[in-house]
Scaffold this active site. Sequence first.
Site, PDB file in Angstrom:
ATOM      1  N   TYR A  30     -13.558  -1.835   2.098  1.00  0.00           N
ATOM      2  CA  TYR A  30     -12.099  -1.831   2.096  1.00  0.00           C
ATOM      3  C   TYR A  30     -11.531  -1.288   0.788  1.00  0.00           C
ATOM      4  O   TYR A  30     -10.450  -0.704   0.764  1.00  0.00           O
ATOM      5  CB  TYR A  30     -11.574  -3.244   2.358  1.00  0.00           C
ATOM      6  CG  TYR A  30     -12.129  -3.817   3.633  1.00  0.00           C
ATOM      7  CD1 TYR A  30     -11.716  -3.336   4.876  1.00  0.00           C
ATOM      8  CD2 TYR A  30     -13.112  -4.806   3.610  1.00  0.00           C
ATOM      9  CE1 TYR A  30     -12.250  -3.838   6.051  1.00  0.00           C
ATOM     10  CE2 TYR A  30     -13.647  -5.314   4.785  1.00  0.00           C
ATOM     11  CZ  TYR A  30     -13.211  -4.824   5.999  1.00  0.00           C
ATOM     12  OH  TYR A  30     -13.751  -5.309   7.163  1.00  0.00           O
ATOM     13  N   LEU A  31     -12.258  -1.471  -0.306  1.00  0.00           N
ATOM     14  CA  LEU A  31     -11.774  -0.969  -1.588  1.00  0.00           C
ATOM     15  C   LEU A  31     -11.907   0.545  -1.677  1.00  0.00           C
ATOM     16  O   LEU A  31     -11.060   1.207  -2.278  1.00  0.00           O
ATOM     17  CB  LEU A  31     -12.539  -1.639  -2.735  1.00  0.00           C
ATOM     18  CG  LEU A  31     -12.111  -1.250  -4.155  1.00  0.00           C
ATOM     19  CD1 LEU A  31     -10.647  -1.578  -4.400  1.00  0.00           C
ATOM     20  CD2 LEU A  31     -12.992  -1.957  -5.185  1.00  0.00           C
ATOM     21  N   GLN A  32     -12.951   1.108  -1.086  1.00  0.00           N
ATOM     22  CA  GLN A  32     -13.210   2.533  -1.271  1.00  0.00           C
ATOM     23  C   GLN A  32     -12.033   3.392  -0.831  1.00  0.00           C
ATOM     24  O   GLN A  32     -11.630   4.325  -1.529  1.00  0.00           O
ATOM     25  CB  GLN A  32     -14.499   2.974  -0.569  1.00  0.00           C
ATOM     26  CG  GLN A  32     -14.543   2.752   0.919  1.00  0.00           C
ATOM     27  CD  GLN A  32     -15.786   3.324   1.582  1.00  0.00           C
ATOM     28  OE1 GLN A  32     -15.732   4.374   2.212  1.00  0.00           O
ATOM     29  NE2 GLN A  32     -16.909   2.625   1.467  1.00  0.00           N
ATOM     30  N   ASP A  33     -11.429   3.098   0.317  1.00  0.00           N
ATOM     31  CA  ASP A  33     -10.338   3.962   0.777  1.00  0.00           C
ATOM     32  C   ASP A  33      -9.051   3.721   0.000  1.00  0.00           C
ATOM     33  O   ASP A  33      -8.219   4.615  -0.140  1.00  0.00           O
ATOM     34  CB  ASP A  33     -10.104   3.784   2.277  1.00  0.00           C
ATOM     35  CG  ASP A  33      -9.472   2.446   2.643  1.00  0.00           C
ATOM     36  OD1 ASP A  33      -8.241   2.364   2.636  1.00  0.00           O
ATOM     37  OD2 ASP A  33     -10.213   1.497   2.951  1.00  0.00           O
ATOM     38  N   GLN A  34      -8.870   2.512  -0.548  1.00  0.00           N
ATOM     39  CA  GLN A  34      -7.637   2.210  -1.272  1.00  0.00           C
ATOM     40  C   GLN A  34      -7.580   2.870  -2.646  1.00  0.00           C
ATOM     41  O   GLN A  34      -6.503   3.016  -3.230  1.00  0.00           O
ATOM     42  CB  GLN A  34      -7.473   0.694  -1.413  1.00  0.00           C
ATOM     43  CG  GLN A  34      -7.270  -0.016  -0.081  1.00  0.00           C
ATOM     44  CD  GLN A  34      -7.072  -1.513  -0.244  1.00  0.00           C
ATOM     45  OE1 GLN A  34      -6.203  -1.955  -0.988  1.00  0.00           O
ATOM     46  NE2 GLN A  34      -7.885  -2.296   0.445  1.00  0.00           N
ATOM     47  N   HIS A  58     -11.536   5.079   7.461  1.00  0.00           N
ATOM     48  CA  HIS A  58     -10.321   4.981   6.649  1.00  0.00           C
ATOM     49  C   HIS A  58     -10.439   5.848   5.394  1.00  0.00           C
ATOM     50  O   HIS A  58      -9.473   6.501   4.987  1.00  0.00           O
ATOM     51  CB  HIS A  58     -10.060   3.530   6.237  1.00  0.00           C
ATOM     52  CG  HIS A  58      -9.379   2.713   7.279  1.00  0.00           C
ATOM     53  ND1 HIS A  58     -10.058   2.127   8.322  1.00  0.00           N
ATOM     54  CD2 HIS A  58      -8.072   2.382   7.454  1.00  0.00           C
ATOM     55  CE1 HIS A  58      -9.197   1.465   9.087  1.00  0.00           C
ATOM     56  NE2 HIS A  58      -7.991   1.602   8.583  1.00  0.00           N
ATOM     57  N   GLN A  68       0.812  -1.211   0.000  1.00  0.00           N
ATOM     58  CA  GLN A  68       0.000   0.000   0.000  1.00  0.00           C
ATOM     59  C   GLN A  68       0.847   1.263   0.000  1.00  0.00           C
ATOM     60  O   GLN A  68       0.514   2.238  -0.667  1.00  0.00           O
ATOM     61  CB  GLN A  68      -0.946   0.002   1.202  1.00  0.00           C
ATOM     62  CG  GLN A  68      -2.141  -0.914   1.054  1.00  0.00           C
ATOM     63  CD  GLN A  68      -3.143  -0.750   2.183  1.00  0.00           C
ATOM     64  OE1 GLN A  68      -2.836  -0.210   3.239  1.00  0.00           O
ATOM     65  NE2 GLN A  68      -4.346  -1.223   1.959  1.00  0.00           N
TER      66      GLN A  68
END
Length: 433
Positions: A328-332, A354, A137
């Site tokens: 979890y995908l939205q913040d990445q 996050h 990340q």
Amino acid sequence: MGKNKNYNKNQFKKSKTNNDTTVAQQQQTIEEKPDFKIDGSILEGGGQILRNSVALASLFNKAISIEKIRYNRDQPGLKNQHKAGIDLMSRLFKAHLTGCSVGSCKLYYQPTQKTIQDDGVIEADTKTAGSICLMIQVSLPCLIFAPHSTKMVLGGGTNCDFAPAADYIQNVFLPIATTMGFKCEMSIDKRGFYPKGGGAVTLTTQPLTQPLSPITIVNKGEVNRIVIKSYFTSPRISPLVAERMNNTAKKLIKKDFKKVDVETELIDVSKFSFGDGTFIEIRAYTDQGCIFGATGNGAIGVPAEKVAEDAANSLLKDLQDGGCMDEYLQDQLIIFMALAKGKSQIKTGPISLHTQTSIHITSLMTGAIFTITPLTNNTQSGEETNLITCEGISYFPSDLNNNNNNSNSNTTTTTTTTTISTTTIDNQNSEEK
């Protein structure tokens, strides 16, 4: 439709002076004057602040100081997996780095070169069961803008609590994120379970020829495929344990998706793991190209059914919330949306802490403008849905431009200079560890 919230500003303050003088790496004395002073305790208040700020500081060749690192956690300060990621970035950008030790609540990071040099295979290891994916990340936003291909071999934990699983990065994040135009391949070479770690992942990237394309994910469509995979290490762990996880997850999911084909698979990874463990991975695909993911790690004293239930319920909640991706995908995706050329839009469920944190850090350091628009609620669960819009800054470093010019590329690109402004946001604490 609700009122828009603009995130083109932040409470963080650009630092003008810092009188602290320390001894830098290689015995050089460097006066520490951060371009940005960051409060590591705000919002999510955890490692994500470190990863986003160090990645962006490296891309933009800015010095940063971060204070109150993980300040509200049970064990404040840097953990080994955070230190491993920052040490990796320090090596890649020949950074002046102080305060990067386990337990430290303050650090200073100042890259001394503007891009990653082509020095062969990049290697890094957490030396523990610390997450490999947290190193991915922090480094990936920089690797894709290197003027050459890169190969990185990382050691540590592949399936850890409080961090994305390697399978999630490989099968959910990368297939979506690479639609923005960058090339990245990932292989899980060896499983590393808690508490031994010892896993290995290889990541390769190719240089970009133009800025990242904006991403638009606003139509969820209908779920048309669900995959459940349970991993185990024999003979210490019976395949019956993994089978119980698969059966439990499938039974729960079938209650809501009776007509959808649910594929299950048992995978013995004993020949490709260091230590023993179990793990469940669940993915849901839609006819509009959306991918949702959920994972769960087995643990001593925790029934296999409980591990599967938690993973299945997490996936079902995200599917019911009405967004086009899991939480979890939205913040990445935030940091990549900011760097892209043009307007990106993603439809999500409730905005996670996050994601709020990633938006604030990214806005501060790039000048990209984010808007969150609450959408009319039309979900089964009664949860909110939101539209995150970002006007990207069309980031493209000059050395990549030079590469393209040397190869007679017809693509015309520029590096955008941005002005950073600040505002005040509410200070919130996260319970995540």
